[in-house]
Scaffold this motif. Structure first.
Motif, PDB file in Angstrom:
ATOM      1  N   ARG A  11      43.483 -43.307 -18.648  1.00 24.28           N
ATOM      2  CA  ARG A  11      42.773 -42.413 -17.733  1.00 24.28           C
ATOM      3  C   ARG A  11      42.780 -42.985 -16.306  1.00 24.28           C
ATOM      4  O   ARG A  11      43.056 -44.158 -16.089  1.00 24.28           O
ATOM      5  N   GLY A  12      42.378 -42.139 -15.363  1.00 19.84           N
ATOM      6  CA  GLY A  12      42.261 -42.568 -13.974  1.00 19.84           C
ATOM      7  C   GLY A  12      40.874 -43.079 -13.669  1.00 19.84           C
ATOM      8  O   GLY A  12      40.208 -42.567 -12.758  1.00 19.84           O
ATOM      9  N   ASP A  13      40.416 -44.078 -14.411  1.00 16.92           N
ATOM     10  CA  ASP A  13      39.054 -44.580 -14.238  1.00 16.92           C
ATOM     11  C   ASP A  13      39.018 -46.087 -14.403  1.00 16.92           C
ATOM     12  O   ASP A  13      40.048 -46.735 -14.617  1.00 16.92           O
ATOM     13  N   VAL A  14      37.827 -46.649 -14.287  1.00 14.76           N
ATOM     14  CA  VAL A  14      37.563 -48.050 -14.595  1.00 14.76           C
ATOM     15  C   VAL A  14      36.366 -48.076 -15.534  1.00 14.76           C
ATOM     16  O   VAL A  14      35.328 -47.458 -15.247  1.00 14.76           O
ATOM     17  N   ALA A  15      36.505 -48.747 -16.661  1.00 14.25           N
ATOM     18  CA  ALA A  15      35.395 -48.840 -17.607  1.00 14.25           C
ATOM     19  C   ALA A  15      34.313 -49.735 -17.024  1.00 14.25           C
ATOM     20  O   ALA A  15      34.560 -50.901 -16.708  1.00 14.25           O
ATOM     21  N   VAL A  16      33.099 -49.188 -16.868  1.00 16.75           N
ATOM     22  CA  VAL A  16      32.014 -49.927 -16.221  1.00 16.75           C
ATOM     23  C   VAL A  16      30.706 -49.672 -16.949  1.00 16.75           C
ATOM     24  O   VAL A  16      30.556 -48.711 -17.707  1.00 16.75           O
ATOM     25  N   ILE A  17      29.759 -50.547 -16.668  1.00 15.95           N
ATOM     26  CA  ILE A  17      28.374 -50.349 -17.096  1.00 15.95           C
ATOM     27  C   ILE A  17      27.482 -50.756 -15.938  1.00 15.95           C
ATOM     28  O   ILE A  17      27.795 -51.697 -15.192  1.00 15.95           O
ATOM     29  N   GLU A  18      26.397 -50.029 -15.731  1.00 22.85           N
ATOM     30  CA  GLU A  18      25.473 -50.396 -14.675  1.00 22.85           C
ATOM     31  C   GLU A  18      24.764 -51.690 -15.037  1.00 22.85           C
ATOM     32  O   GLU A  18      24.442 -51.932 -16.197  1.00 22.85           O
ATOM     33  N   SER A  19      24.529 -52.524 -14.040  1.00 21.45           N
ATOM     34  CA  SER A  19      23.855 -53.794 -14.312  1.00 21.45           C
ATOM     35  C   SER A  19      22.479 -53.565 -14.912  1.00 21.45           C
ATOM     36  O   SER A  19      21.998 -54.380 -15.709  1.00 21.45           O
ATOM     37  N   TYR A  63      37.223 -51.141 -28.307  1.00 20.60           N
ATOM     38  CA  TYR A  63      36.320 -50.220 -27.624  1.00 20.60           C
ATOM     39  C   TYR A  63      35.274 -50.992 -26.821  1.00 20.60           C
ATOM     40  O   TYR A  63      34.917 -52.128 -27.156  1.00 20.60           O
ATOM     41  N   THR A  64      34.751 -50.330 -25.797  1.00 19.87           N
ATOM     42  CA  THR A  64      33.512 -50.786 -25.180  1.00 19.87           C
ATOM     43  C   THR A  64      32.351 -50.379 -26.085  1.00 19.87           C
ATOM     44  O   THR A  64      32.536 -49.627 -27.053  1.00 19.87           O
ATOM     45  N   PRO A 101      31.517 -45.114 -26.392  1.00 21.58           N
ATOM     46  CA  PRO A 101      32.581 -46.086 -26.678  1.00 21.58           C
ATOM     47  C   PRO A 101      33.905 -45.625 -26.068  1.00 21.58           C
ATOM     48  O   PRO A 101      34.388 -44.537 -26.375  1.00 21.58           O
ATOM     49  N   LEU A 102      34.496 -46.441 -25.217  1.00 22.44           N
ATOM     50  CA  LEU A 102      35.748 -46.118 -24.554  1.00 22.44           C
ATOM     51  C   LEU A 102      36.852 -47.005 -25.100  1.00 22.44           C
ATOM     52  O   LEU A 102      36.694 -48.228 -25.163  1.00 22.44           O
ATOM     53  N   ALA A 103      37.961 -46.410 -25.498  1.00 26.91           N
ATOM     54  CA  ALA A 103      39.097 -47.189 -25.988  1.00 26.91           C
ATOM     55  C   ALA A 103      39.753 -47.930 -24.830  1.00 26.91           C
ATOM     56  O   ALA A 103      39.948 -47.368 -23.742  1.00 26.91           O
TER      57      ALA A 103
END
Length: 361
Positions: A155-163, A231-232, A263-265
Protein backbone atom coordinates in the motif's frame (compact mmCIF):
# COMPACT_ATOMS: atom_id res chain seq x y z
CA UNK A 1 13.28 -31.68 5.25
CA UNK A 2 14.39 -29.15 7.83
CA UNK A 3 17.87 -29.70 9.25
CA UNK A 4 19.28 -28.00 12.31
CA UNK A 5 22.90 -26.98 11.96
CA UNK A 6 25.08 -26.30 14.96
CA UNK A 7 28.27 -24.72 13.67
CA UNK A 8 30.72 -22.13 14.95
CA UNK A 9 29.04 -19.42 12.85
CA UNK A 10 30.73 -16.63 14.78
CA UNK A 11 34.11 -17.85 13.55
CA UNK A 12 32.74 -18.17 10.02
CA UNK A 13 31.46 -14.62 9.84
CA UNK A 14 34.54 -13.14 11.50
CA UNK A 15 36.71 -14.98 9.00
CA UNK A 16 34.54 -13.88 6.10
CA UNK A 17 34.70 -10.24 7.13
CA UNK A 18 38.44 -10.41 7.64
CA UNK A 19 39.15 -11.88 4.21
CA UNK A 20 36.38 -10.21 2.20
CA UNK A 21 38.83 -7.72 0.74
CA UNK A 22 40.86 -10.60 -0.74
CA UNK A 23 38.18 -11.48 -3.28
CA UNK A 24 35.68 -14.26 -4.02
CA UNK A 25 38.22 -17.09 -4.09
CA UNK A 26 39.23 -16.45 -0.47
CA UNK A 27 35.57 -16.50 0.54
CA UNK A 28 35.07 -19.85 -1.19
CA UNK A 29 38.04 -21.30 0.68
CA UNK A 30 36.62 -20.07 3.99
CA UNK A 31 33.30 -21.71 3.14
CA UNK A 32 34.96 -25.06 2.57
CA UNK A 33 36.68 -24.87 5.93
CA UNK A 34 33.60 -24.16 8.04
CA UNK A 35 30.47 -25.29 6.20
CA UNK A 36 31.14 -28.86 5.16
CA UNK A 37 28.29 -31.38 5.34
CA UNK A 38 25.59 -28.74 5.76
CA UNK A 39 22.62 -27.84 3.54
CA UNK A 40 24.04 -25.71 0.79
CA UNK A 41 22.99 -23.39 -1.97
CA UNK A 42 25.71 -24.65 -4.31
CA UNK A 43 24.92 -23.99 -7.94
CA UNK A 44 22.16 -21.49 -7.15
CA UNK A 45 22.51 -18.24 -9.08
CA UNK A 46 21.18 -15.25 -7.17
CA UNK A 47 21.03 -11.88 -8.92
CA UNK A 48 20.82 -8.57 -7.03
CA UNK A 49 19.46 -5.49 -8.78
CA UNK A 50 21.18 -2.12 -8.26
CA UNK A 51 20.08 0.21 -11.07
CA UNK A 52 17.39 1.93 -8.96
CA UNK A 53 19.66 2.68 -5.96
CA UNK A 54 18.80 -0.51 -4.13
CA UNK A 55 20.82 -1.49 -1.05
CA UNK A 56 24.04 -2.91 -2.44
CA UNK A 57 25.62 -6.26 -1.65
CA UNK A 58 29.01 -4.57 -2.01
CA UNK A 59 28.22 -1.86 0.54
CA UNK A 60 29.67 -2.70 3.99
CA UNK A 61 28.20 0.39 5.65
CA UNK A 62 24.94 0.34 7.55
CA UNK A 63 23.05 1.11 4.33
CA UNK A 64 24.29 -1.98 2.49
CA UNK A 65 23.27 -5.64 2.47
CA UNK A 66 26.77 -7.13 2.46
CA UNK A 67 26.08 -9.28 5.53
CA UNK A 68 22.99 -10.82 3.99
CA UNK A 69 24.90 -11.42 0.76
CA UNK A 70 27.86 -12.81 2.73
CA UNK A 71 25.69 -15.44 4.40
CA UNK A 72 24.31 -16.51 1.01
CA UNK A 73 27.82 -16.72 -0.40
CA UNK A 74 29.01 -18.79 2.56
CA UNK A 75 26.21 -21.24 1.86
CA UNK A 76 27.58 -21.67 -1.65
CA UNK A 77 25.32 -19.45 -3.77
CA UNK A 78 26.72 -17.67 -6.80
CA UNK A 79 25.99 -13.94 -6.50
CA UNK A 80 25.69 -11.60 -9.47
CA UNK A 81 24.49 -8.11 -10.28
CA UNK A 82 21.54 -8.05 -12.68
CA UNK A 83 22.26 -6.16 -15.88
CA UNK A 84 18.86 -5.02 -17.11
CA UNK A 85 20.08 -3.79 -20.51
CA UNK A 86 21.19 -7.21 -21.74
CA UNK A 87 17.96 -9.02 -20.89
CA UNK A 88 17.17 -11.40 -18.08
CA UNK A 89 19.71 -14.18 -17.50
CA UNK A 90 18.34 -17.63 -18.27
CA UNK A 91 20.27 -19.14 -15.36
CA UNK A 92 18.73 -16.90 -12.66
CA UNK A 93 17.37 -18.99 -9.79
CA UNK A 94 16.42 -15.96 -7.70
CA UNK A 95 16.21 -12.19 -8.15
CA UNK A 96 16.68 -9.93 -5.09
CA UNK A 97 15.38 -6.35 -5.26
CA UNK A 98 16.49 -4.79 -1.98
CA UNK A 99 14.56 -1.57 -1.55
CA UNK A 100 14.78 0.55 -4.71
CA UNK A 101 14.74 4.33 -4.31
CA UNK A 102 13.91 5.15 -7.93
CA UNK A 103 11.00 3.42 -9.61
CA UNK A 104 11.59 0.66 -12.14
CA UNK A 105 11.40 1.71 -15.77
CA UNK A 106 8.56 0.28 -17.89
CA UNK A 107 10.93 -1.98 -19.84
CA UNK A 108 12.40 -3.30 -16.58
CA UNK A 109 8.92 -4.06 -15.25
CA UNK A 110 8.06 -5.87 -18.49
CA UNK A 111 11.14 -8.08 -18.27
CA UNK A 112 10.62 -8.76 -14.58
CA UNK A 113 6.96 -9.58 -15.18
CA UNK A 114 7.85 -12.07 -17.91
CA UNK A 115 10.41 -13.68 -15.60
CA UNK A 116 7.96 -13.87 -12.69
CA UNK A 117 5.32 -15.62 -14.73
CA UNK A 118 7.68 -18.27 -16.05
CA UNK A 119 9.25 -20.14 -13.11
CA UNK A 120 10.47 -16.88 -11.60
CA UNK A 121 11.54 -16.43 -7.99
CA UNK A 122 11.69 -12.94 -6.44
CA UNK A 123 12.61 -11.51 -3.04
CA UNK A 124 11.32 -7.94 -2.99
CA UNK A 125 11.87 -5.39 -0.23
CA UNK A 126 9.84 -2.23 -0.82
CA UNK A 127 10.26 0.84 1.39
CA UNK A 128 7.37 3.28 1.92
CA UNK A 129 7.07 5.90 -0.83
CA UNK A 130 8.37 8.78 1.29
CA UNK A 131 11.03 11.13 -0.11
CA UNK A 132 13.57 10.37 -1.35
CA UNK A 133 11.95 7.00 -2.17
CA UNK A 134 9.87 7.11 -5.36
CA UNK A 135 9.85 3.42 -6.15
CA UNK A 136 6.95 1.02 -6.52
CA UNK A 137 3.82 3.14 -5.97
CA UNK A 138 0.78 1.10 -4.98
CA UNK A 139 -1.48 1.97 -7.90
CA UNK A 140 0.83 1.85 -10.91
CA UNK A 141 3.73 -0.07 -12.39
CA UNK A 142 4.75 -3.38 -10.88
CA UNK A 143 2.33 -3.33 -7.96
CA UNK A 144 -0.60 -2.55 -10.24
CA UNK A 145 0.22 -5.68 -12.27
CA UNK A 146 0.75 -7.74 -9.12
CA UNK A 147 -2.59 -6.69 -7.65
CA UNK A 148 -4.48 -7.55 -10.84
CA UNK A 149 -2.87 -10.94 -11.46
CA UNK A 150 -1.37 -12.04 -8.13
CA UNK A 151 -3.59 -10.49 -5.48
CA UNK A 152 -0.68 -8.87 -3.65
CA UNK A 153 0.82 -5.39 -3.44
CA UNK A 154 2.23 -2.90 -0.97
CA UNK A 155 0.00 0.00 0.00
CA UNK A 156 0.91 3.68 -0.20
CA UNK A 157 1.20 4.08 3.56
CA UNK A 158 3.46 3.67 6.58
CA UNK A 159 2.41 1.34 9.39
CA UNK A 160 2.27 3.48 12.54
CA UNK A 161 0.84 3.66 16.02
CA UNK A 162 0.28 6.79 18.06
CA UNK A 163 2.61 7.11 21.02
CA UNK A 164 -0.45 7.55 23.23
CA UNK A 165 -1.53 4.02 22.23
CA UNK A 166 1.70 2.39 23.39
CA UNK A 167 1.60 0.41 26.65
CA UNK A 168 2.90 2.33 29.64
CA UNK A 169 6.34 1.24 30.88
CA UNK A 170 6.45 -0.96 33.94
CA UNK A 171 6.70 0.83 37.26
CA UNK A 172 10.14 0.98 38.78
CA UNK A 173 11.93 1.18 35.43
CA UNK A 174 13.84 4.13 34.03
CA UNK A 175 10.91 4.72 31.70
CA UNK A 176 8.23 4.91 34.38
CA UNK A 177 7.24 8.44 33.34
CA UNK A 178 4.09 8.75 31.21
CA UNK A 179 4.49 8.22 27.48
CA UNK A 180 4.40 11.49 25.58
CA UNK A 181 1.53 12.12 23.19
CA UNK A 182 1.24 13.74 19.80
CA UNK A 183 3.73 11.61 17.87
CA UNK A 184 3.73 8.57 15.60
CA UNK A 185 5.89 5.50 16.11
CA UNK A 186 6.89 3.78 12.87
CA UNK A 187 9.76 1.59 14.09
CA UNK A 188 8.59 -1.32 16.19
CA UNK A 189 8.61 -5.05 16.85
CA UNK A 190 5.95 -7.28 15.31
CA UNK A 191 5.12 -10.35 17.34
CA UNK A 192 2.10 -11.57 15.36
CA UNK A 193 3.73 -14.17 13.12
CA UNK A 194 2.00 -16.80 10.99
CA UNK A 195 3.62 -20.00 12.20
CA UNK A 196 2.03 -22.18 9.51
CA UNK A 197 4.57 -21.51 6.79
CA UNK A 198 8.11 -22.79 6.13
CA UNK A 199 9.50 -19.24 6.15
CA UNK A 200 8.51 -18.71 9.78
CA UNK A 201 9.67 -22.12 10.98
CA UNK A 202 12.03 -21.84 13.96
CA UNK A 203 11.29 -18.15 14.52
CA UNK A 204 10.44 -17.80 18.18
CA UNK A 205 10.81 -14.10 18.87
CA UNK A 206 9.38 -10.91 17.38
CA UNK A 207 10.65 -9.31 14.20
CA UNK A 208 11.88 -5.72 14.05
CA UNK A 209 10.54 -3.25 11.46
CA UNK A 210 12.27 0.07 10.90
CA UNK A 211 9.60 1.87 8.89
CA UNK A 212 7.34 -0.37 6.82
CA UNK A 213 4.51 -0.02 4.36
CA UNK A 214 1.61 -2.40 4.86
CA UNK A 215 0.66 -5.08 2.32
CA UNK A 216 -2.72 -5.68 0.73
CA UNK A 217 -3.59 -9.25 -0.23
CA UNK A 218 -6.52 -11.07 -1.81
CA UNK A 219 -7.71 -13.79 0.55
CA UNK A 220 -10.30 -15.26 -1.85
CA UNK A 221 -9.90 -18.69 -3.44
CA UNK A 222 -7.63 -18.38 -6.46
CA UNK A 223 -5.39 -20.51 -8.64
CA UNK A 224 -2.49 -19.10 -6.64
CA UNK A 225 -1.80 -18.75 -2.92
CA UNK A 226 -0.96 -15.57 -1.03
CA UNK A 227 0.08 -16.08 2.59
CA UNK A 228 0.60 -13.13 4.94
CA UNK A 229 3.48 -13.92 7.27
CA UNK A 230 3.90 -11.01 9.71
CA UNK A 231 1.34 -8.60 11.17
CA UNK A 232 1.27 -5.55 13.38
CA UNK A 233 -1.01 -5.66 16.40
CA UNK A 234 -4.51 -4.23 16.22
CA UNK A 235 -3.51 -0.73 17.42
CA UNK A 236 -1.71 0.19 14.18
CA UNK A 237 -3.04 1.97 11.12
CA UNK A 238 -1.54 2.93 7.75
CA UNK A 239 -0.63 6.64 7.58
CA UNK A 240 -0.86 7.84 3.96
CA UNK A 241 0.55 11.34 4.68
CA UNK A 242 3.67 10.33 6.58
CA UNK A 243 5.81 12.81 4.63
CA UNK A 244 3.62 15.66 5.88
CA UNK A 245 3.99 14.34 9.43
CA UNK A 246 7.78 14.36 9.10
CA UNK A 247 7.61 17.93 7.81
CA UNK A 248 5.33 19.53 10.38
CA UNK A 249 4.58 16.96 13.08
CA UNK A 250 0.83 17.05 12.50
CA UNK A 251 -1.28 13.97 11.83
CA UNK A 252 -4.79 12.58 12.06
CA UNK A 253 -6.52 9.44 10.89
CA UNK A 254 -8.32 10.17 7.63
CA UNK A 255 -11.08 7.76 6.68
CA UNK A 256 -10.77 6.77 3.05
CA UNK A 257 -7.14 7.84 2.75
CA UNK A 258 -5.41 6.02 5.60
CA UNK A 259 -5.46 2.26 6.02
CA UNK A 260 -8.01 1.18 8.60
CA UNK A 261 -6.71 0.43 12.08
CA UNK A 262 -6.15 -3.26 12.79
CA UNK A 263 -3.58 -6.01 12.18
CA UNK A 264 -1.63 -4.93 9.09
CA UNK A 265 0.35 -7.42 7.02
CA UNK A 266 4.03 -6.45 6.64
CA UNK A 267 5.42 -9.48 4.79
CA UNK A 268 3.79 -12.07 2.56
CA UNK A 269 4.59 -15.08 0.37
CA UNK A 270 3.14 -15.76 -3.09
CA UNK A 271 3.06 -19.20 -4.71
CA UNK A 272 1.61 -20.20 -8.08
CA UNK A 273 2.08 -23.90 -8.79
CA UNK A 274 0.72 -23.49 -12.34
CA UNK A 275 3.50 -21.10 -13.39
CA UNK A 276 5.99 -22.45 -10.80
CA UNK A 277 6.42 -18.89 -9.54
CA UNK A 278 7.24 -17.82 -6.01
CA UNK A 279 7.72 -14.40 -4.43
CA UNK A 280 8.28 -12.92 -0.97
CA UNK A 281 7.42 -9.26 -0.40
CA UNK A 282 8.58 -7.33 2.69
CA UNK A 283 7.51 -3.72 3.19
CA UNK A 284 10.80 -2.53 4.70
CA UNK A 285 14.22 -2.16 3.06
CA UNK A 286 15.98 -2.02 6.44
CA UNK A 287 14.82 -5.58 7.12
CA UNK A 288 17.96 -6.66 5.23
CA UNK A 289 20.52 -3.89 5.78
CA UNK A 290 23.69 -4.04 7.86
CA UNK A 291 22.59 -1.14 10.02
CA UNK A 292 19.01 -2.36 10.31
CA UNK A 293 18.00 -5.95 10.98
CA UNK A 294 21.54 -7.30 10.36
CA UNK A 295 23.22 -5.11 12.99
CA UNK A 296 25.60 -6.99 15.28
CA UNK A 297 27.01 -6.47 18.76
CA UNK A 298 30.00 -6.49 19.00
CA UNK A 299 30.39 -5.08 15.49
CA UNK A 300 31.57 -7.37 12.69
CA UNK A 301 30.67 -10.61 14.45
CA UNK A 302 27.85 -13.15 14.05
CA UNK A 303 26.17 -11.85 17.22
CA UNK A 304 23.09 -10.52 15.47
CA UNK A 305 20.98 -8.25 17.65
CA UNK A 306 17.85 -9.37 15.77
CA UNK A 307 18.60 -13.03 14.89
CA UNK A 308 15.02 -13.87 13.94
CA UNK A 309 15.09 -11.23 11.20
CA UNK A 310 18.17 -12.96 9.82
CA UNK A 311 16.49 -16.36 10.03
CA UNK A 312 13.38 -15.01 8.33
CA UNK A 313 15.38 -13.80 5.33
CA UNK A 314 17.40 -17.02 5.06
CA UNK A 315 14.18 -19.05 5.29
CA UNK A 316 12.69 -16.84 2.59
CA UNK A 317 15.60 -17.63 0.27
CA UNK A 318 15.48 -21.39 0.88
CA UNK A 319 11.68 -21.43 0.42
CA UNK A 320 11.97 -19.47 -2.81
CA UNK A 321 14.64 -21.85 -4.08
CA UNK A 322 12.85 -24.95 -2.72
CA UNK A 323 15.94 -26.13 -0.89
CA UNK A 324 16.41 -27.49 2.63
CA UNK A 325 16.04 -24.83 5.30
CA UNK A 326 19.19 -23.73 7.14
CA UNK A 327 18.68 -23.29 10.87
CA UNK A 328 21.73 -21.44 12.15
CA UNK A 329 22.41 -20.84 15.83
CA UNK A 330 23.90 -17.42 16.50
CA UNK A 331 25.92 -16.38 19.56
CA UNK A 332 24.26 -14.08 22.07
CA UNK A 333 24.93 -10.42 21.23
CA UNK A 334 26.61 -8.07 23.64
CA UNK A 335 24.84 -5.20 25.43
CA UNK A 336 23.27 -2.62 23.18
CA UNK A 337 21.66 0.74 23.77
CA UNK A 338 18.14 0.31 25.11
CA UNK A 339 15.50 1.78 22.82
CA UNK A 340 12.77 3.78 24.47
CA UNK A 341 9.08 3.98 23.66
CA UNK A 342 9.00 7.77 24.04
CA UNK A 343 9.38 9.40 20.61
CA UNK A 344 11.41 12.54 20.20
CA UNK A 345 9.44 15.82 20.27
CA UNK A 346 10.57 16.54 16.71
CA UNK A 347 9.69 13.82 14.16
CA UNK A 348 12.60 12.25 12.34
CA UNK A 349 12.89 9.96 9.36
CA UNK A 350 13.80 7.09 11.67
CA UNK A 351 11.41 7.03 14.65
CA UNK A 352 12.50 5.22 17.76
CA UNK A 353 11.71 1.56 18.31
CA UNK A 354 8.56 0.94 20.28
CA UNK A 355 10.00 -2.08 22.05
CA UNK A 356 13.28 -3.93 22.05
CA UNK A 357 13.06 -7.68 21.41
CA UNK A 358 15.03 -9.98 23.65
CA UNK A 359 17.82 -11.53 21.57
CA UNK A 360 17.66 -15.29 21.28
CA UNK A 361 20.40 -17.80 20.94
Amino acid sequence: MKLRILIPLCAVVITLLAISALGPQAVVQADAAFLQDTPRLDGMNIYFTESAKEASRFDRTGAGVSRFAGLLRMLGANLYTLEWRTGFPTDADLIVIAGPVDDLAPEQIARLWSYLNNNGRLLLLADPVVAPVRALPANSGLFQLMWSDMGLRARGDVAVIESSQLPAPAEGTEEASPVSTGALVASFVAGDINADHPITAGIDGPLVLFGARSLEFDASIQSFEVTPLVYTDSGFYGESAFADYLADGGFEFNIGADTTRGPLALAAAFNNSRTNSRMVVIGDREFATNGGAFVTSPPNTASFVYPDNVRFLLNSVTWLLETDAVDLTFPTPGPTATATITPSPTPTATPEVAETPTPTT
